[in-house]
Design an enzyme around this catalytic site. Structure first.
Site, PDB file in Angstrom:
ATOM      1  N   LYS A 143       0.915  -1.248   0.216  1.00 32.04           N
ATOM      2  CA  LYS A 143      -0.012   0.004   0.059  1.00 32.04           C
ATOM      3  C   LYS A 143       1.092   1.122  -0.034  1.00 32.04           C
ATOM      4  O   LYS A 143       0.590   2.075  -0.725  1.00 32.04           O
ATOM      5  CB  LYS A 143      -0.703   0.052   1.098  1.00 32.04           C
ATOM      6  N   ARG A 149      11.287  -6.261   5.052  1.00 27.33           N
ATOM      7  CA  ARG A 149      11.064  -4.761   4.935  1.00 27.33           C
ATOM      8  C   ARG A 149      12.166  -3.984   5.597  1.00 27.33           C
ATOM      9  O   ARG A 149      12.198  -4.347   6.935  1.00 27.33           O
ATOM     10  CB  ARG A 149       9.609  -4.491   5.276  1.00 27.33           C
ATOM     11  N   ARG A 166      -9.547   1.153   9.061  1.00 26.10           N
ATOM     12  CA  ARG A 166      -9.417  -0.269   9.083  1.00 26.10           C
ATOM     13  C   ARG A 166     -10.297  -1.064   9.977  1.00 26.10           C
ATOM     14  O   ARG A 166     -10.128  -2.403  10.328  1.00 26.10           O
ATOM     15  CB  ARG A 166      -8.117  -0.286  10.037  1.00 26.10           C
ATOM     16  N   ARG A 204      11.134  -2.334  11.384  1.00 24.54           N
ATOM     17  CA  ARG A 204       9.887  -1.861  12.305  1.00 24.54           C
ATOM     18  C   ARG A 204       9.915  -2.892  13.332  1.00 24.54           C
ATOM     19  O   ARG A 204       9.791  -4.136  13.009  1.00 24.54           O
ATOM     20  CB  ARG A 204       8.823  -1.820  11.609  1.00 24.54           C
ATOM     21  N   ARG A 227      -0.762  -9.364  13.371  1.00 27.95           N
ATOM     22  CA  ARG A 227      -1.490  -8.175  12.421  1.00 27.95           C
ATOM     23  C   ARG A 227      -2.236  -8.820  11.552  1.00 27.95           C
ATOM     24  O   ARG A 227      -3.388  -8.083  11.124  1.00 27.95           O
ATOM     25  CB  ARG A 227      -0.299  -7.306  11.991  1.00 27.95           C
TER      26      ARG A 227
HETATM   27  P1  ADP Z   1       1.159  -1.588   7.173  1.00 28.52           P
HETATM   28  O1  ADP Z   1       1.647  -0.885   6.119  1.00 28.52           O
HETATM   29  O2  ADP Z   1       2.344  -2.650   7.522  1.00 28.52           O
HETATM   30  O3  ADP Z   1      -0.311  -2.171   6.768  1.00 28.52           O
HETATM   31  P2  ADP Z   1       0.720   0.931   8.846  1.00 28.52           P
HETATM   32  O4  ADP Z   1       1.917   1.696   8.575  1.00 28.52           O
HETATM   33  O5  ADP Z   1      -0.311   1.183   7.984  1.00 28.52           O
HETATM   34  O6  ADP Z   1       1.042  -0.700   8.629  1.00 28.52           O
HETATM   35  O7  ADP Z   1       0.315   0.762  10.002  1.00 28.52           O
HETATM   36  C1  ADP Z   1       0.921   0.337  11.177  1.00 28.52           C
HETATM   37  C2  ADP Z   1       0.281   0.114  12.657  1.00 28.52           C
HETATM   38  O8  ADP Z   1      -0.263   1.359  13.028  1.00 28.52           O
HETATM   39  C3  ADP Z   1      -0.959  -0.695  12.478  1.00 28.52           C
HETATM   40  O9  ADP Z   1      -0.571  -2.268  12.696  1.00 28.52           O
HETATM   41  C4  ADP Z   1      -1.776  -0.339  13.573  1.00 28.52           C
HETATM   42  O10 ADP Z   1      -1.300  -0.627  14.809  1.00 28.52           O
HETATM   43  C5  ADP Z   1      -1.548   1.097  13.584  1.00 28.52           C
HETATM   44  N1  ADP Z   1      -2.607   1.802  12.664  1.00 28.52           N
HETATM   45  C6  ADP Z   1      -2.404   2.441  11.447  1.00 28.52           C
HETATM   46  N2  ADP Z   1      -3.531   2.725  10.848  1.00 28.52           N
HETATM   47  C7  ADP Z   1      -4.515   2.395  11.849  1.00 28.52           C
HETATM   48  C8  ADP Z   1      -5.818   2.593  11.883  1.00 28.52           C
HETATM   49  N3  ADP Z   1      -6.673   2.981  10.888  1.00 28.52           N
HETATM   50  N4  ADP Z   1      -6.556   2.088  12.925  1.00 28.52           N
HETATM   51  C9  ADP Z   1      -5.945   1.330  14.182  1.00 28.52           C
HETATM   52  N5  ADP Z   1      -4.394   1.388  13.986  1.00 28.52           N
HETATM   53  C10 ADP Z   1      -3.785   1.974  12.824  1.00 28.52           C
HETATM   54  P1  ADP Z   2       2.244  -1.872   3.212  1.00 29.02           P
HETATM   55  O1  ADP Z   2       2.149  -0.307   3.376  1.00 29.02           O
HETATM   56  O2  ADP Z   2       1.015  -2.244   2.616  1.00 29.02           O
HETATM   57  O3  ADP Z   2       2.416  -2.286   4.674  1.00 29.02           O
HETATM   58  P2  ADP Z   2       4.745  -1.741   1.830  1.00 29.02           P
HETATM   59  O4  ADP Z   2       4.635  -0.741   0.720  1.00 29.02           O
HETATM   60  O5  ADP Z   2       5.517  -1.030   2.822  1.00 29.02           O
HETATM   61  O6  ADP Z   2       3.392  -2.368   2.297  1.00 29.02           O
HETATM   62  O7  ADP Z   2       5.490  -2.801   1.299  1.00 29.02           O
HETATM   63  C1  ADP Z   2       5.854  -4.087   2.107  1.00 29.02           C
HETATM   64  C2  ADP Z   2       7.206  -4.435   1.692  1.00 29.02           C
HETATM   65  O8  ADP Z   2       7.117  -5.313   0.562  1.00 29.02           O
HETATM   66  C3  ADP Z   2       8.370  -3.595   1.555  1.00 29.02           C
HETATM   67  O9  ADP Z   2       9.506  -4.023   1.602  1.00 29.02           O
HETATM   68  C4  ADP Z   2       8.342  -3.297  -0.165  1.00 29.02           C
HETATM   69  O10 ADP Z   2       9.592  -2.739  -0.667  1.00 29.02           O
HETATM   70  C5  ADP Z   2       7.946  -4.638  -0.511  1.00 29.02           C
HETATM   71  N1  ADP Z   2       6.923  -4.515  -1.792  1.00 29.02           N
HETATM   72  C6  ADP Z   2       6.018  -3.821  -2.255  1.00 29.02           C
HETATM   73  N2  ADP Z   2       5.580  -4.105  -3.134  1.00 29.02           N
HETATM   74  C7  ADP Z   2       6.174  -5.118  -3.848  1.00 29.02           C
HETATM   75  C8  ADP Z   2       6.109  -5.634  -4.980  1.00 29.02           C
HETATM   76  N3  ADP Z   2       5.354  -5.486  -6.075  1.00 29.02           N
HETATM   77  N4  ADP Z   2       6.933  -6.756  -5.155  1.00 29.02           N
HETATM   78  C9  ADP Z   2       7.956  -6.894  -4.300  1.00 29.02           C
HETATM   79  N5  ADP Z   2       8.264  -6.449  -3.053  1.00 29.02           N
HETATM   80  C10 ADP Z   2       7.315  -5.391  -2.942  1.00 29.02           C
END
Ligand code: ADP
Ligand code: ADP
Ligand code: ZN
Length: 216
Positions: free
Chosen positions: A13, A127, A88, A160, A171
């Site tokens: 994302k 990551r 979420r 992280r 998660r």
């Molecule tokens: P990821 O990119 O791996 O999906 P995020 O950076 O979006 O993770 O979020 C990291 C953490 O921050 C989540 O696991 C949660 O603990 C918290 N968080 C983020 N957005 C929300 C939300 N909309 N509601 C509740 N917790 C959130």
């Molecule tokens: P989210 O915000 O949904 O948690 P991220 O954008 O941070 O996800 O991506 C999670 C991990 O996967 C990062 O280390 C990123 O570099 C890697 N990644 C994201 N998209 C791809 C893809 N299409 N192919 C391979 N690795 C990816």
């Protein structure tokens, strides 16, 4: 344009959001990034939120909705935005709908990035994130030019706390229980567009672009 980027943790994302907001001149609103920024600044909000984030739990709806509300209304400038990681829960989605009503506006599309659990695991565990600008890398799929150093700002990369294996499982479980119901919620409103998140970075990006071009 008002967009949501949805998908399980580690789906890609944030990676896609950063590209899309540049192309379409949208404001990038990532609740996860907002919490991490606040934590880096040692604000009470960030310190409190990190207690939940660290173990892979969600931050409370109340706190999360409030930071989004402030951001959307603070200067009335957020007319074009991409929300990444919010909502979420169904409760958050209802709160967002209320906020949009007040703004006399509505969402244009919800992009759901679809990936299997195996892919999620390898993406999250590999990551690495920049401690200064928040840019993300991957040990195998997107390594930085110099080991452990951010290409764009020179910051040190770190893993992280919530990307360690123990939190990742939590998660994923929480995603399935609390967030997955949003797929039906938005589908029934005719807003959901699914893209294949297992393609390459560029492949996923092209799918999202095709959806957005189709909206115009
Ligand atoms: P990821 O990119 O791996 O999906 P995020 O950076 O979006 O993770 O979020 C990291 C953490 O921050 C989540 O696991 C949660 O603990 C918290 N968080 C983020 N957005 C929300 C939300 N909309 N509601 C509740 N917790 C959130
Ligand atoms: P989210 O915000 O949904 O948690 P991220 O954008 O941070 O996800 O991506 C999670 C991990 O996967 C990062 O280390 C990123 O570099 C890697 N990644 C994201 N998209 C791809 C893809 N299409 N192919 C391979 N690795 C990816
Ligand atoms: Zn950086």
């Amino acid at each position: 344009m008002k967009l949501l980027m949805m998908g399980p943790p580690g789906a890609g994302k944030g990676t896609q959001a950063k590209k899309i907001v540049g192309d379409y001149h949208l404001s990038n609103i990532s609740t996860g990034e907002m919490f991490r920024d606040s934590y880096r600044k040692k604000e009470s909000l960030g310190l409190l939120a990190m207690e939940f984030i660290r173990d892979g739990h969600l931050v409370s709806d109340e706190i999360t909705i409030e930071i989004v509300r402030r951001r959307l209304f603070e200067s009335n400038k957020e007319k074009n935005f991409l929300l990444d990681g919010f909502p979420r829960t169904i409760f958050q989605a209802e709160a967002l709908a209320d906020m949009l009503d007040v703004m006399q506006s509505s969402l244009d599309a919800v992009i759901q990035i679809v990936v299997s659990d195996d892919v999620i695991l390898t993406r999250m565990v590999g990551r690495r994130s920049c401690s200064i600008c928040g840019a993300t890398y991957h040990l195998d799929f997107k390594p930085p030019k110099v080991e452990n150093v951010c290409d764009s700002c020179g910051g040190v990369l770190y893993q992280r706390e919530d990307d360690k294996r123990e939190s990742v499982k939590n998660r994923l479980d929480i995603y399935k229980i609390k967030t997955q119901p949003l797929i039906e919620y938005y589908k029934s409103r005719g807003l959901l567009y699914e893209v294949d998140g297992e393609k390459s970075f560029e492949g996923v990006y092209q799918e999202i672009k095709a959806v957005l071009e189709g909206l115009a």
